[in-house]
Write an enzyme that holds these catalytic residues in place. Sequence first.
Site, short mmCIF file in Angstrom:
data_model
loop_
_atom_site.label_atom_id
_atom_site.label_comp_id
_atom_site.label_asym_id
_atom_site.label_seq_id
_atom_site.Cartn_x
_atom_site.Cartn_y
_atom_site.Cartn_z
N SER A 410 50.89 64.85 76.65
CA SER A 410 50.92 65.36 75.28
C SER A 410 49.91 64.65 74.42
O SER A 410 49.73 64.99 73.26
CB SER A 410 52.32 65.19 74.70
N HIS A 431 49.62 70.91 78.77
CA HIS A 431 50.70 70.33 77.97
C HIS A 431 51.81 71.36 77.79
O HIS A 431 51.64 72.33 77.05
CB HIS A 431 50.11 69.87 76.62
N GLU A 443 49.63 74.40 76.18
CA GLU A 443 48.38 73.92 75.59
C GLU A 443 47.51 73.40 76.72
O GLU A 443 47.83 72.37 77.32
CB GLU A 443 48.72 72.81 74.57
N ASN A 481 50.23 68.38 68.73
CA ASN A 481 50.86 67.15 68.25
C ASN A 481 50.04 66.46 67.17
O ASN A 481 50.59 65.86 66.24
CB ASN A 481 51.11 66.19 69.42
#
Length: 717
Positions: A410, A431, A443, A481
């Site tokens: 991540s 991800h 992702e 994120n």
Amino acid sequence: MVDYSVNGSVALLLVNNPPVNALSHAVRKGLADGMLKAEKDRNVKAIVIAGKGRTFPAGADIREFSRPKREPWLTSVGNNIESSRKPVVAAIHGTCLGGGLEVALFCHYRVALKSAKVGFPEVALGILPGAAGTQRLPRVTGLPIAFDMITSGRHVSADQAKKYGIIDEVFTGDIVNSGIKYALSMVGKSTIPRRLRAVQVPGGENVQEYADAAMAQVKKKYKGYQAPVYCVRAIKASVEKPYDLGVKNEETLFKVLGQSGQARAQQYAFFAERLVGKWQMPGGNSETAKPLPVRSTAVIGAGTMGSGIAVCILSAGLPCYLVEQNEKFLNNGVKTIKALMEGSVKLGKISVEVGQRAASLLKPTMSYDDLTGVDLVIEAVYENLDLKKEIFAKLDKICKPSTILCSNTSSLDIDRIAVATNRPEKCVGVHFFAPAYHMKLLENIYSTRTSPVTAATVMKLGKTIGKVPVLVKSCQGFLANRMNTPYGTEATFLVEEGALPWEVDQVMEDFGMPMGPFKVRDLSGLDINVKITEEIAKTFGIKLTDETRFVGGNRYSHLNATLVNMGRLGRKSGKGWYKYEKAGGKLATVDDEVISVLERHCRRLGMERRTVSSQEIIERLLYPCINEGFKILEEGIAKRPEDIDISWLYGFTFPKYLGGPMYYASQVGLDRIYDRICHYHEAFPYSKHWVPSLLLRRLSEQNIPLSQWMASPGAKL
Ligand code: 3HC
């Protein structure tokens, strides 16, 4: 756009508007003309309507919704079909959706290929069926099924549709031929009893009861969405009003919804989702790079994430090795996977056969040597660069040269993982979002060395396993994120300044987020957040205490850590930002102890608590994320605002009726967003996320709408 031919005594109207035979103005006109021609031809005794290529019409042409309505509208085309004295048969294959299903419901008979699907997905576009679908479907299926199908938008298989009464006969083989034969068998029969307008709605005597139940259901399941509520109202009128007035009522509701901001946002999201599949990166794009075949896979790590990823792969019918070094962990992983798949079967997400096949494709192992011939490996161990590098080095030695090596990370830089191998061009980030088997976003992250073919392969894999893949460039936190971090950080600062956690949560839930930030944090565990912050602080040589106000020049709040130190880890410990004493520990309730913690914290820091308005809560949580989104575009981490919006819709369940944060920003007005960001930057100079983005400043100062910039990305930079 409608090919007309006569086969013996049957006229065939073949819609020919690739790729999905959308019912554009030209198609509607073609159908109307074709009907007229068939009516006039004395030799024609029956008529078949079908679709050329991959599908029966999959609905109205959504791109036309932003233009003025042009006659003939679908309802008048349909009225001509229905009033014909020659039997008209819809011969359905592919996806017969929305306006396509409405055309079929105007026909006197409907036959379908076994693989066909029917449905009314309009609700997902923020509208309702607008060519009598809400009046005609209940007349065929009865009220409960009509309420369910139209408010959920779900696709129904041909066999199921036959059970519902929507389809008269299901065929295999050539559907046009079957349709023609079927039409011939109806020649000479009166079409009057087959005209749905005159049919009574089955179960109509209980309309109030069914409508109340449907309304309660949609308000709970689709909170905040207007379209499902309007669908219920329109369907209810199928019983309460004569047919023509019911259609008129539907037309009015269709118009109101069509002009709403929600419909515009949801239609934007529809096209955005398709656009993210058309990716670009240095050296290639979705047109030029051909994906490598993936016939066998492996997942390294049988923890929660690894097991969830394996479930996605197996459910798509791909064989998957599950690798663990410890037998106990491996067995636990296998148990988790089986339980998840059994759950999916029970919930009807996958069929029993798919579940059984998926289970047979799982190959648990403790030996990397089994992975020599696999096409693609996903490493899913915990976030530790050294461990990931070690695994990649090992895989590089064992796997065949063409194997693609993916890291489910991540945040870690893919370049730094790839250096451990001799195939950096075949290394890529994938991800997954927790829970991996449920969340739709994937992702995919390319490094400076990832090849376009590798990117193409993981983008295709994403689709194969039912995800919405978005391609981004590697950077700290990637797109999702990195952009989401200020959301949680600002939430904590707000409670430090005077808001209460449940006030913040309520405002964000009213805004449309399924759960407020503090409930989310309680769910994932406060200790996780604290550990991450401690790691970051360590890199600055800082040990966090309740006196710490800054980390790396950025404002810091010790509140999370204080709660963790009190044993308040979140739901798992029965208390966190809330207490969890009711509903088997699932219901979050207000806790006075948290208020005392906040007051003590503020007294110690000499901060005076103040009232925080709902508007400030929205701005403080969302605007820095939007600001970061513009920086992400500036730096080329994401190529288009759509990549960002889709990431939020499917990664953080941002309400689709607001389109995504970047679309939302364009609706609020970039000037306003920029002004408020400048205001907060002045008020909070020690939070880097308030430093205004240059791109946002430029668009705002030059008064360039985001939509215009979207149409020519890069041109105005
Ligand atoms: N109008 C205009 N364009 C459409 C369209 C539509 N209804 N449906 C699909 N397209 C376009 C897509 O944008 C895409 O274009 P692109 O290649 O330029 O990106 C292309 O057709 C292919 O679509 P997909 O990539 O989605 O193809 P799939 O094979 O994956 O899926 C599908 C096919 C299931 C039909 C899917 O496209 C879909 O769900 N379409 C929308 C169906 C829908 O919502 N119908 C109702 C429309 S509203 C209506 O009918 C109102 C009526 O009640 C009056």
